[in-house]
Design a protein around this motif. Structure first.
Motif, short mmCIF file in Angstrom:
data_model
loop_
_atom_site.label_atom_id
_atom_site.label_comp_id
_atom_site.label_asym_id
_atom_site.label_seq_id
_atom_site.Cartn_x
_atom_site.Cartn_y
_atom_site.Cartn_z
N LEU A 164 41.14 57.14 78.93
CA LEU A 164 39.73 57.24 79.30
C LEU A 164 39.14 55.89 79.68
O LEU A 164 37.93 55.76 79.79
N ALA A 165 39.98 54.90 79.86
CA ALA A 165 39.50 53.55 80.18
C ALA A 165 39.73 53.18 81.64
O ALA A 165 39.60 52.00 81.98
N GLN A 166 40.04 54.14 82.50
CA GLN A 166 40.31 53.79 83.89
C GLN A 166 39.05 53.33 84.62
O GLN A 166 39.11 52.45 85.47
N MET A 167 37.91 53.93 84.29
CA MET A 167 36.67 53.45 84.91
C MET A 167 36.30 52.08 84.34
O MET A 167 35.64 51.28 85.02
N THR A 168 36.72 51.79 83.13
CA THR A 168 36.51 50.45 82.57
C THR A 168 37.31 49.41 83.35
O THR A 168 36.81 48.33 83.66
N VAL A 169 38.57 49.74 83.68
CA VAL A 169 39.39 48.84 84.48
C VAL A 169 38.78 48.65 85.86
O VAL A 169 38.71 47.53 86.39
N ALA A 170 38.34 49.76 86.46
CA ALA A 170 37.69 49.66 87.77
C ALA A 170 36.41 48.83 87.68
O ALA A 170 36.11 48.04 88.57
N GLY A 171 35.65 49.01 86.59
CA GLY A 171 34.43 48.22 86.41
C GLY A 171 34.71 46.75 86.20
O GLY A 171 33.92 45.90 86.63
N ALA A 172 35.83 46.42 85.55
CA ALA A 172 36.20 45.01 85.40
C ALA A 172 36.43 44.37 86.76
O ALA A 172 36.01 43.22 87.00
N LEU B 194 35.94 49.16 95.82
CA LEU B 194 35.34 50.01 96.85
C LEU B 194 34.09 50.71 96.33
O LEU B 194 33.09 50.83 97.05
N PHE B 195 34.14 51.19 95.09
CA PHE B 195 32.98 51.90 94.53
C PHE B 195 31.81 50.94 94.32
O PHE B 195 30.64 51.33 94.50
N THR B 196 32.08 49.69 93.95
CA THR B 196 31.01 48.70 93.83
C THR B 196 30.40 48.39 95.19
O THR B 196 29.17 48.29 95.31
N TRP B 197 31.22 48.25 96.21
CA TRP B 197 30.70 48.03 97.56
C TRP B 197 29.93 49.23 98.06
O TRP B 197 28.94 49.08 98.78
N TYR B 198 30.37 50.43 97.69
CA TYR B 198 29.66 51.63 98.12
C TYR B 198 28.25 51.66 97.52
O TYR B 198 27.26 51.90 98.22
N ASN B 199 28.15 51.42 96.21
CA ASN B 199 26.84 51.42 95.56
C ASN B 199 26.01 50.20 95.92
O ASN B 199 24.78 50.24 95.84
N GLY B 200 26.67 49.10 96.27
CA GLY B 200 25.95 47.87 96.53
C GLY B 200 25.48 47.18 95.27
O GLY B 200 24.72 46.21 95.33
N LEU B 201 25.96 47.63 94.13
CA LEU B 201 25.55 47.05 92.85
C LEU B 201 26.54 47.48 91.79
O LEU B 201 27.34 48.40 91.99
N ILE B 202 26.46 46.82 90.64
CA ILE B 202 27.21 47.24 89.47
C ILE B 202 26.39 46.88 88.23
O ILE B 202 25.86 45.76 88.11
N THR B 203 26.22 47.84 87.36
CA THR B 203 25.45 47.68 86.13
C THR B 203 26.25 48.25 84.97
O THR B 203 27.29 48.90 85.19
N PRO B 204 25.81 48.04 83.75
CA PRO B 204 26.51 48.68 82.62
C PRO B 204 26.59 50.20 82.74
O PRO B 204 27.53 50.81 82.23
#
Length: 394
Positions: A123-131, A294-304
């Motif tokens: 369940l930590a794959q989005m955590t890795v992507a968020g890193a 890619l998901f960060t570029w799509y949103n144009g931001l990253i937050t907790p």
């Protein structure tokens, strides 16, 4: 050596031993050079080009032979449809549905690789992507003053390296457990990273995160525009899909699937189970890191909120919706998830949106434990059976 040659070498060696054991009493046992030479000759057969396989000669690149042998005509039709889609659809559908589905599908593909081929649910794959996404925002450029503004090639390399390192850390801590314990350990690490990003202001900028994290302008192209971003995400999604298909047929992938089915037997055969599992986490971390960027570029931001508990569960839902036994499943599940997320809000209240997602997820799991691909496979088998019965009656 490819997986097919490796298996043929093993079979040829067993055949040589069987010939000696089955020979009449008193027959001399073949010497070691003779048996080794026979195994080498059988393990390296001479392939001649044919009409069915024109790339069977040894001089052709391995990737070209892989594409020819393992991609059916339906794959080429699907690829053509994906290439035509942005020119036939509106910019909203191209960016909001197409680009987002491909980015999320890559993150879910990393989970499918771990679970489908390695038997490990993380369940930590989005955590890795968020890193990876946070690394791009911290080391690259954004509207936040604490961003360092490094060149984008260096930033992307560091982001992928940190994603792999984070995934290896998660794997190293969790591969010695199984079942619910693995799920709880990975969930705990994901929640810990969420609170770290939420409460740390010097590095992660707290709950505000990083705004205006956009892809760089390369070759004069704005890669956040709908069509360029779609093709950028499509290129990496196709690369991830083919990489997983290739690894699954490589000796490492075959050994990983054997560990998934019977780790004790594979350990008794001399395979390092822990090392294979940690290596699988490293591969999954690379795939999730690309999807996270890619998901960060799509949103144009990253937050907790991008790495919160809801997104940890959403990636699992996406992978299960599509199917955990084929690399195409995560992208199909991501498409269904994004369509529901985009259009279901217009039908029901925003507060009840998760109820729709949960209802669709429950219905698919009840009728097809293997997801949408499993439902399609069962329907296809039923149609083939009916066609065979009708043909026999004629």
């Amino acid at each position: 050596m490819s997986a097919a040659k490796w298996r043929k070498a093993m079979n040829s060696g067993a055949a040589a031993v069987g010939e000696w054991r089955g020979s009449p009493a008193g027959s001399p046992r073949p010497t070691e050079p003779d048996r080794v030479g026979r195994g080498e000759r059988e393990a390296e057969p001479r392939h001649l080009p044919s009409a069915d396989d024109p790339y069977a000669d040894h001089d052709a690149p391995r990737w070209l032979k892989f594409l020819w042998r393992h991609l059916a005509p339906r794959h080429w039709i699907a690829a053509a449809a994906l290439l035509v889609f942005p020119f036939a659809a509106s910019p909203f559908l191209t960016f909001q549905v197409g680009g987002q589905s491909l980015a999320l599908g890559l993150v879910a593909l990393s989970l499918m690789f771990l679970s489908g081929y390695g038997g490990m649910v993380s369940l930590a794959q989005m955590t890795v992507a968020g890193a990876a996404g946070y690394t791009v925002a911290i080391l690259g450029t954004s509207s936040t003053a604490i961003s360092l503004g490094w060149p984008w090639p260096v930033t992307i390399v560091f982001a992928l390296a940190i994603a792999v390192a984070a995934s290896v850390l998660v794997g190293w801590l969790s591969v010695r457990t199984e079942g619910i314990y693995t799920i709880m350990i990975t969930l705990a690490m994901g929640v810990a990273f969420y609170y770290l990003a939420l409460q740390n202001y010097s590095v992660f900028n707290g709950f505000q995160g990083f705004q205006k994290v956009y892809p760089p302008t390369v070759f004069g192209v704005d890669w956040r525009s709908p069509v360029p971003f779609y093709f950028l995400a499509l290129a990496f999604a196709l690369a991830g899909y083919l990489a997983v298909k290739y690894i699954a047929r490589a000796p490492f992938g075959i050994a990983l699937q054997g560990i998934r089915d019977n780790p004790r037997r594979m350990n008794s055969l001399g395979y390092n189970v822990t090392a294979h599992r940690v290596a699988a986490y490293a591969v999954a971390g690379l795939i999730a890191g690309v999807g996270g960027i890619l998901f960060t570029w799509y949103n144009g931001l990253i937050t907790p909120g991008s790495v919160g508990t809801s997104w940890l569960i959403n990636i699992l839902v996406i992978a299960v919706l599509g199917g955990m036994r084929h690399p195409l499943g995560p992208f199909l599940g991501a498409l269904v998830f994004v369509l529901l997320q985009t259009f279901a809000i217009d039908v029901i209240d925003r507060e009840r949106f998760n109820l729709v997602i949960g209802g669709v997820f429950l219905a698919i799991v009840l009728f097809s434990p293997d997801g949408l691909l499993g439902l399609w496979a069962s329907l296809r088998a039923r149609l083939q059976k009916q066609r065979a019965v009708s043909t026999s009656l004629r």
